[in-house]
Design an enzyme around this catalytic site. Structure first.
Site, short mmCIF file in Angstrom:
data_model
loop_
_atom_site.label_atom_id
_atom_site.label_comp_id
_atom_site.label_asym_id
_atom_site.label_seq_id
_atom_site.Cartn_x
_atom_site.Cartn_y
_atom_site.Cartn_z
N ARG A 117 0.85 -1.19 0.00
CA ARG A 117 0.00 0.00 0.00
C ARG A 117 0.89 1.24 0.00
O ARG A 117 1.97 1.24 0.58
CB ARG A 117 -0.88 0.04 1.25
CG ARG A 117 -2.13 -0.80 1.19
CD ARG A 117 -3.17 -0.26 0.20
NE ARG A 117 -4.37 -1.07 0.20
CZ ARG A 117 -4.59 -2.10 -0.65
NH1 ARG A 117 -3.71 -2.41 -1.57
NH2 ARG A 117 -5.72 -2.78 -0.58
N HIS A 122 -1.24 0.81 -9.64
CA HIS A 122 -1.92 -0.06 -8.66
C HIS A 122 -2.68 -1.19 -9.37
O HIS A 122 -3.90 -1.33 -9.21
CB HIS A 122 -2.89 0.76 -7.76
CG HIS A 122 -3.34 -0.01 -6.55
ND1 HIS A 122 -3.70 0.59 -5.37
CD2 HIS A 122 -3.47 -1.35 -6.33
CE1 HIS A 122 -4.05 -0.33 -4.48
NE2 HIS A 122 -3.92 -1.53 -5.05
P1 NAP Z 1 -1.96 -11.37 4.66
O1 NAP Z 1 -2.13 -12.78 4.23
O2 NAP Z 1 -2.84 -10.84 5.73
O3 NAP Z 1 -0.42 -11.20 5.09
C1 NAP Z 1 0.06 -10.04 5.69
C2 NAP Z 1 1.48 -10.29 6.15
O4 NAP Z 1 1.99 -9.05 6.68
C3 NAP Z 1 1.57 -11.32 7.29
O5 NAP Z 1 2.71 -12.11 7.13
C4 NAP Z 1 1.71 -10.43 8.53
O6 NAP Z 1 2.42 -11.03 9.60
C5 NAP Z 1 2.52 -9.28 7.96
N1 NAP Z 1 2.37 -8.10 8.82
C6 NAP Z 1 1.26 -7.42 9.14
N2 NAP Z 1 1.54 -6.43 10.00
C7 NAP Z 1 2.87 -6.49 10.22
C8 NAP Z 1 3.76 -5.74 11.03
N3 NAP Z 1 3.35 -4.72 11.80
N4 NAP Z 1 5.07 -6.09 11.02
C9 NAP Z 1 5.51 -7.13 10.28
N5 NAP Z 1 4.70 -7.88 9.48
C10 NAP Z 1 3.41 -7.56 9.47
O7 NAP Z 1 -2.11 -10.38 3.42
P2 NAP Z 1 -1.90 -10.69 1.87
O8 NAP Z 1 -3.09 -11.37 1.31
O9 NAP Z 1 -0.58 -11.33 1.68
O10 NAP Z 1 -1.89 -9.19 1.27
C11 NAP Z 1 -0.94 -8.25 1.71
C12 NAP Z 1 -1.29 -6.87 1.20
O11 NAP Z 1 -1.02 -6.77 -0.20
C13 NAP Z 1 -2.75 -6.44 1.28
O12 NAP Z 1 -3.09 -6.05 2.59
C14 NAP Z 1 -2.81 -5.30 0.31
O13 NAP Z 1 -2.50 -4.09 0.96
C15 NAP Z 1 -1.71 -5.63 -0.69
N6 NAP Z 1 -2.23 -5.93 -2.04
C16 NAP Z 1 -1.87 -5.13 -3.07
C17 NAP Z 1 -2.32 -5.41 -4.34
C18 NAP Z 1 -1.89 -4.58 -5.52
O14 NAP Z 1 -2.45 -4.74 -6.61
N7 NAP Z 1 -0.91 -3.73 -5.37
C19 NAP Z 1 -3.14 -6.51 -4.57
C20 NAP Z 1 -3.49 -7.30 -3.50
C21 NAP Z 1 -3.04 -7.00 -2.22
P3 NAP Z 1 1.85 -12.33 10.36
O15 NAP Z 1 2.08 -13.47 9.37
O16 NAP Z 1 2.71 -12.45 11.56
O17 NAP Z 1 0.41 -12.09 10.62
C1 GLV Z 2 -5.52 -4.56 -4.07
O1 GLV Z 2 -4.88 -3.60 -3.82
C2 GLV Z 2 -6.04 -5.45 -3.07
O2 GLV Z 2 -5.99 -5.13 -1.88
O3 GLV Z 2 -6.52 -6.53 -3.47
#
Ligand code: NAP
Ligand code: GLV
Length: 313
Positions: A228, A276
């Protein structure tokens, strides 16, 4: 009983058509058009206007149309119902494509060749390091981070990950929390951010973090942020690039989106901007996931991929 689509910046008609096909028994209504607020049991949101989900007395669940939920918790008037997010192989695969592409761009020094081509420059230094000689550090070892890590390892990159809670992942060195941060950064030539935006992670990619990246690498250090925009301090990234302590940045997300016309990121020679779309939610896959979730609830089964509001992700 109806499903309310509440989105900004996306083509609502694509989503409406897909949901109507998947849930023929359920009226699909759209925020901004007239609808019966009492009939709404479910909301599917992407950046709904804050405050617009009030006055839905029979609401049972809110579905984020993306993996992230920061925009939901930024709404101080968000109804107090379970929130679920997207966890789907289609979206995960798209993100890993993005991460692998941009890590390879840095490994193979493709940005340099793209800068040289207009000058018809045949570079005499044609050596390319092996993937194993580049250390990739993935911040956020969740659904997206773990998949990207595995795919980078298949190519040969030397990958490690950093998360909030300690993790044991076979074949993957892991670091956790503030105490693990310095060692993680010190072995990172390409930093990939796949963190969610929470109060704890806001502004984390700033001067201090960037200064901690590896200084002894074959190439880099480089930054790829597809988490983000609120994670990054854009003036600090620009300052590190100008100082030469950061050698390149690939940014898919920004503090303000769309990226303002006057942002220096647009024209900086060491910055790659994408709009994005590292992993866009496709109605084909994501509406099917949400329709299945609604069917689960209607059958009395528990919701999947529920977000913990106290963690914020
Ligand atoms: P997720 O499964 O919830 O994983 C989040 C990871 O971040 C977990 O490993 C978590 O640690 C870690 N984390 C959270 N807070 C933290 C902190 N304070 N310090 C260190 N690590 C921390 O999420 P995801 O599905 O992988 O998605 C991640 C993010 O990608 C989304 O929230 C979104 O913002 C972004 N995204 C972007 C796009 C795009 O098109 N650019 C698309 C999709 C998603 P733990 O394992 O210990 O809980
Ligand atoms: C995209 O940014 C998502 O959060 O899926």
């Amino acid at each position: 009983m109806s499903l309310l689509l509440a989105m900004q910046g996306w083509h609502v008609e694509d989503w409406r058509a897909r949901f109507e096909a998947l849930l023929p028994e359920m009226p699909v209504v759209v925020l901004g058009e007239p609808f019966d607020r009492r009939a709404v049991h479910y909301v599917a949101s992407w950046k709904h206007p804050p405050g617009s989900l009030g006055g839905l007395p029979n609401l049972a669940a809110i579905f984020s149309l993306g993996a992230g939920v920061d925009f939901l918790f930024a709404d101080e008037a968000l109804p107090d119902v379970p929130v679920a997010r997207v966890v789907d192989p289609d979206l995960t695969t798209r993100m890993s494509e993005y991460v692998v592409l941009h890590c390879l761009m840095y490994l193979r020094q493709q940005h340099r060749y793209m800068r040289q081509q207009p000058a018809k420059l045949w570079d005499d230094d044609r050596h390319q390091p092996a993937a194993r000689s580049l250390r990739v550090g993935i911040m956020g070892l969740g659904e997206l981070g773990l998949d990207a890590a595995r795919k980078l390892q298949l190519i040969g990159f030397d990958v490690a990950g950093w998360s909030r809670s300690p993790k044991t992942v076979e074949g993957l060195p892991t670091f956790a929390g503030e105490e693990g941060m310095a060692a993680f950064l010190a072995r990172t030539d390409i930093l990939v951010s796949l963190l969610p935006l929470t109060p704890q992670t806001r502004g984390i990619i700033g001067a201090e973090l960037l200064a901690g990246l590896a200084k002894d690498g074959r190439l880099g250090p480089f930054l790829i942020n597809a988490g983000r925009g609120g994670l990054q301090v854009e003036p600090d990234i620009l300052a590190a690039l100008d100082a030469g302590t950061l050698k390149g940045a690939t940014l898919d997300v920004f503090e303000t989106e769309p990226l303002p016309q006057d942002s220096p990121l647009w024209t900086h020679p060491l910055v790659t901007v994408t709009p994005h779309n590292a992993a866009m939610s496709e109605p084909e896959a994501v509406a099917a996931l949400i329709a299945a979730q609604i069917r689960r609830l209607e059958a009395g089964e528990p919701l999947q991929h529920i977000v913990d509001p106290t963690r914020g992700y």
